[in-house]
Design an enzyme around this catalytic site. Structure first.
Site, mmCIF file in Angstrom:
data_model
loop_
_atom_site.group_PDB
_atom_site.id
_atom_site.type_symbol
_atom_site.label_atom_id
_atom_site.label_comp_id
_atom_site.label_asym_id
_atom_site.label_seq_id
_atom_site.Cartn_x
_atom_site.Cartn_y
_atom_site.Cartn_z
ATOM 1 N N ASN A 123 0.872 -1.181 0.000
ATOM 2 C CA ASN A 123 0.000 0.000 0.000
ATOM 3 C C ASN A 123 0.901 1.221 0.000
ATOM 4 O O ASN A 123 1.466 1.577 1.029
ATOM 5 C CB ASN A 123 -0.892 -0.035 1.253
ATOM 6 C CG ASN A 123 -1.725 1.229 1.394
ATOM 7 O OD1 ASN A 123 -1.810 2.042 0.469
ATOM 8 N ND2 ASN A 123 -2.338 1.408 2.557
ATOM 9 N N LYS A 151 0.196 4.272 -0.356
ATOM 10 C CA LYS A 151 -0.425 5.483 0.196
ATOM 11 C C LYS A 151 -0.102 6.680 -0.722
ATOM 12 O O LYS A 151 0.021 6.494 -1.921
ATOM 13 C CB LYS A 151 0.034 5.707 1.637
ATOM 14 C CG LYS A 151 -0.164 4.441 2.483
ATOM 15 C CD LYS A 151 -0.032 4.661 3.938
ATOM 16 C CE LYS A 151 -0.241 3.326 4.660
ATOM 17 N NZ LYS A 151 -0.227 3.413 6.096
ATOM 18 N N HIS A 171 -9.801 1.148 4.766
ATOM 19 C CA HIS A 171 -8.531 1.410 5.445
ATOM 20 C C HIS A 171 -8.760 2.428 6.567
ATOM 21 O O HIS A 171 -9.536 3.372 6.407
ATOM 22 C CB HIS A 171 -7.495 1.932 4.445
ATOM 23 C CG HIS A 171 -6.108 1.948 5.024
ATOM 24 N ND1 HIS A 171 -5.694 2.915 5.901
ATOM 25 C CD2 HIS A 171 -5.075 1.087 4.888
ATOM 26 C CE1 HIS A 171 -4.445 2.654 6.273
ATOM 27 N NE2 HIS A 171 -4.045 1.548 5.665
ATOM 28 N N GLU A 202 -7.112 4.833 7.613
ATOM 29 C CA GLU A 202 -6.854 6.243 7.276
ATOM 30 C C GLU A 202 -8.057 6.856 6.567
ATOM 31 O O GLU A 202 -8.373 8.028 6.741
ATOM 32 C CB GLU A 202 -5.568 6.351 6.437
ATOM 33 C CG GLU A 202 -4.338 6.139 7.307
ATOM 34 C CD GLU A 202 -3.126 5.563 6.597
ATOM 35 O OE1 GLU A 202 -3.057 5.616 5.355
ATOM 36 O OE2 GLU A 202 -2.238 5.038 7.308
ATOM 37 N N GLU A 241 -5.745 -4.768 10.416
ATOM 38 C CA GLU A 241 -4.680 -3.803 10.676
ATOM 39 C C GLU A 241 -4.979 -3.051 11.969
ATOM 40 O O GLU A 241 -5.759 -2.100 11.962
ATOM 41 C CB GLU A 241 -4.596 -2.787 9.526
ATOM 42 C CG GLU A 241 -4.318 -3.410 8.181
ATOM 43 C CD GLU A 241 -3.756 -2.390 7.212
ATOM 44 O OE1 GLU A 241 -2.640 -2.597 6.760
ATOM 45 O OE2 GLU A 241 -4.427 -1.379 6.936
ATOM 46 N N GLY A 299 2.139 2.346 10.728
ATOM 47 C CA GLY A 299 3.090 3.438 10.555
ATOM 48 C C GLY A 299 3.740 3.877 11.859
ATOM 49 O O GLY A 299 4.412 4.910 11.916
ATOM 50 N N SER A 347 3.088 -2.020 10.372
ATOM 51 C CA SER A 347 4.532 -2.087 10.634
ATOM 52 C C SER A 347 5.141 -3.465 10.379
ATOM 53 O O SER A 347 6.037 -3.905 11.096
ATOM 54 C CB SER A 347 4.836 -1.629 12.071
ATOM 55 O OG SER A 347 4.442 -0.288 12.243
HETATM 56 P P1 PGA Z 1 2.546 0.294 7.607
HETATM 57 O O1 PGA Z 1 1.116 0.522 6.938
HETATM 58 O O2 PGA Z 1 3.080 -1.012 7.096
HETATM 59 O O3 PGA Z 1 3.377 1.468 7.174
HETATM 60 O O4 PGA Z 1 2.338 0.260 9.103
HETATM 61 C C1 PGA Z 1 0.240 -0.540 6.721
HETATM 62 C C2 PGA Z 1 -1.051 -0.034 6.097
HETATM 63 O O5 PGA Z 1 -1.529 1.025 6.475
HETATM 64 O O6 PGA Z 1 -1.610 -0.687 5.211
#
Ligand code: PGA
Length: 250
Positions: free
Chosen positions: A9, A11, A94, A96, A166, A172, A212
């Protein structure tokens, strides 16, 4: 045997030349090896067409899409437009999008319905916040996200969905759920799927872990009994790191 999947992903990252290089590099490496997993890139809209036209081994997905076919939605891109262009998959739910763009369960449900109708592979994300994790019913909170936006699907459509768990507190942040914590949630999600659709559907649904996940912890996380792959943010931006995670399934 459940399908193993590793999905990047990206982003809102990378410039055009960087995006082209990264996609081409992963696609080429996959062409040389024998990997027992499907690989997806969820990339910014503006890079989709080029990636779709040039990828042979990586499946290309969008990070978002509007459920209406067309209309007066300035700045939006419809799932119909994405599908028509050859996009193979879409991320829905997601954290976010839920948190920063106030996407509600009803809106997510509408996206799921449209994406299924347009024959895109739905990657449906769920997960709890830190505050929710500290409450007793965090598992139920995650399962309710699935119930309210996904479990209305008829079985034949649900079978096409991939779930990504997640934990928001791990996205993140560098903090990862321990393999045991992650696997326990995956087992609960699978049990909820079994309640809704029966054991045979639950046993064949791929449930990915995200948050992460990186080369140093991928092996342990992605080989747990109920973890069928990863949704990778930060570590999908570096070809060596992403390939190292994919190599878990070599
Ligand atoms: P990350 O993000 O691996 O940077 O923690 C995962 C995601 O949001 O899909």
């Amino acid at each position: 045997m459940r399908k193993k999947i590793v999905a990047g992903n990206w982003k809102m990252n990378l410039l055009l030349d960087e995006a082209e290089k990264l996609n081409a590099s992963i696609d080429e490496t996959l062409s040389k090896g024998n990997f027992r997993c499907d690989v997806y890139h969820f990339i910014p809209f503006i890079y989709l067409k080029e990636a779709i036209d040039n990828s042979k081994h990586v499946q290309i997905g969008a990070q978002n899409g509007h459920p209406e076919k067309n209309g007066a939605y300035t700045g939006e891109i419809s799932i119909h437009q994405l599908a028509h262009m050859g996009t193979q998959a879409i991320l829905i739910g997601h954290s976010e999008r839920r948190q920063l763009f106030n996407e509600t369960n009803d809106f997510l449900k509408a996206k799921v319905n449209t994406a299924i109708a347009e024959q895109l592979t739905v990657f449906f994300c769920c997960g709890e916040s830190l505050e929710q994790r500290e409450s007793e019913d965090y598992e139920q909170i995650v399962i309710n996200q699935l119930k309210s936006a996904l479990f209305h699907l008829p079985e034949e459509d649900f079978r096409k969905v991939i779930i990504a768990y997640e934990p928001i507190w791990a996205i993140g942040t560098g903090k990862t759920a321990s393999p045991e914590q992650a696997n326990a949630m995956h087992i609960s999600i699978r049990a909820a799927i079994a309640d809704a659709y029966g054991n045979s559907v639950a046993e064949t649904t791929s449930i990915l872990y995200g948050g992460s996940c990186k080369p140093s912890n991928a092996q342990e996380l992605l080989t747990q009994s109920d973890i069928d792959g990863g949704l990778i943010g930060g570590a999908s931006l570096k070809p060596e790191d992403f390939m190292s995670i994919i190599s878990t399934y070599q």
